[in-house]
Design an enzyme around this catalytic site. Structure first.
Site, short mmCIF file in Angstrom:
data_model
loop_
_atom_site.label_atom_id
_atom_site.label_comp_id
_atom_site.label_asym_id
_atom_site.label_seq_id
_atom_site.Cartn_x
_atom_site.Cartn_y
_atom_site.Cartn_z
N ASP A 107 3.85 6.18 -5.52
CA ASP A 107 2.61 5.40 -5.41
C ASP A 107 1.83 5.83 -4.17
O ASP A 107 2.41 6.39 -3.23
CB ASP A 107 2.92 3.91 -5.28
CG ASP A 107 3.66 3.36 -6.49
OD1 ASP A 107 3.53 3.96 -7.58
OD2 ASP A 107 4.37 2.34 -6.34
N1 URA Z 1 9.09 2.75 -7.21
C1 URA Z 1 7.92 2.20 -6.84
O1 URA Z 1 7.70 1.01 -7.01
N2 URA Z 1 7.00 3.00 -6.28
C2 URA Z 1 7.20 4.30 -6.03
O2 URA Z 1 6.33 4.98 -5.48
C3 URA Z 1 8.43 4.86 -6.41
C4 URA Z 1 9.37 4.06 -7.01
#
Ligand code: URA
Length: 245
Positions: A107
């Site tokens: 993310d």
């Molecule tokens: N899980 C998440 O919630 N975000 C990420 O970036 C990776 C795994």
């Protein structure tokens, strides 16, 4: 002995902004040499172990490139984004290649290990739902972790929307009640955040610290890249034998 390949194809594959037509022009301008001999034509076959130079500078042939990036906050893993900086924009000039892309996403607000490669086959293998390559995350929570988390993660959780998750390994930090480590064997959308939401908690900081058996190099500052060498590429794609639930 390496592989036999056309000179124009080899040179274009190693340099990000060079087409095969450009290689033809380089030959006409006597800029390209193979084993010390200037090449007038770009359609000749060469060996990938040959010494190829452009303006006297060696072009080291590599079939594929594998890059470990320590992704900073605020940077996106997609290849194009109108507003935010993308991980590709952070790759230094000497590691750029055609077809380079992130093999798996984090993310925008997650930091840590992102693998970038032009090896479509490895990427496909790693991202396949059957592969279960473990991904390790360091997590900081809004509220203290609880003793029952370990078991709840281990038995496989159902998150919002009814999605069933594979068993995951949770370890609470003995020193800090807000810090923990989670190892996942799959990569559902926002999975770590959604799993802790399910437990009534909230992720306030998330960092991926390892892919497969390969840890993120601690010396890499946010935004920095490191080329991964062959023996370490193998550590990335250890296929976990865990059965799919
Ligand atoms: N899980 C998440 O919630 N975000 C990420 O970036 C990776 C795994």
């Amino acid at each position: 002995m390496g592989e036999k390949i056309r000179l124009d194809r080899l040179v274009a594959s190693q340099l990000p902004d060079v087409s095969r037509a450009d290689v033809k022009k380089m030959c006409l301008k006597k800029r390209l040499a193979v084993n010390g001999k200037l090449m007038a034509r770009s359609d000749v076959r060469v060996d990938t172990d040959d010494e190829i130079t452009l303006d006297g500078k060696r072009i080291e042939y590599k079939k594929h490139i594998y890059i470990m990036m320590n992704k900073p906050q605020g940077v996106v893993c997609s290849t194009k984004d109108g507003e935010s900086t993308t991980v590709l924009e952070l790759v230094p000039e000497n590691m750029r290649r055609k077809g380079l892309f992130p093999a798996g996403r984090l993310d925008k607000d997650t930091v840590g290990f992102v693998l970038l490669t032009d090896d479509g086959e490895l990427s496909h293998r790693m991202l396949s739902p059957k592969s279960h390559v473990p991904k390790t995350y360091h997590v900081r929570l809004e509220r203290p972790w609880e003793e029952n988390y370990k078991q709840l993660f281990a038995q496989g959780m159902t998150i919002d929307g009814g999605e069933k998750c594979l068993p995951a390994e949770f370890e609470g930090s003995p020193e800090n009640e807000l810090e923990c480590t989670l190892v996942l064997h799959e990569g559902k959308y926002h999975q770590v955040k959604r799993m802790f939401t399910k437990l009534g908690n909230k992720v306030v900081f998330l960092k991926r610290t390892a892919i497969g058996e390969l840890p993120l190099d601690e010396k890499l500052a946010p935004g920095e890249c490191l080329e991964i060498m062959h023996k370490d590429v193998e550590r990335l794609s250890t296929i976990c034998e865990m059965p799919c639930k």
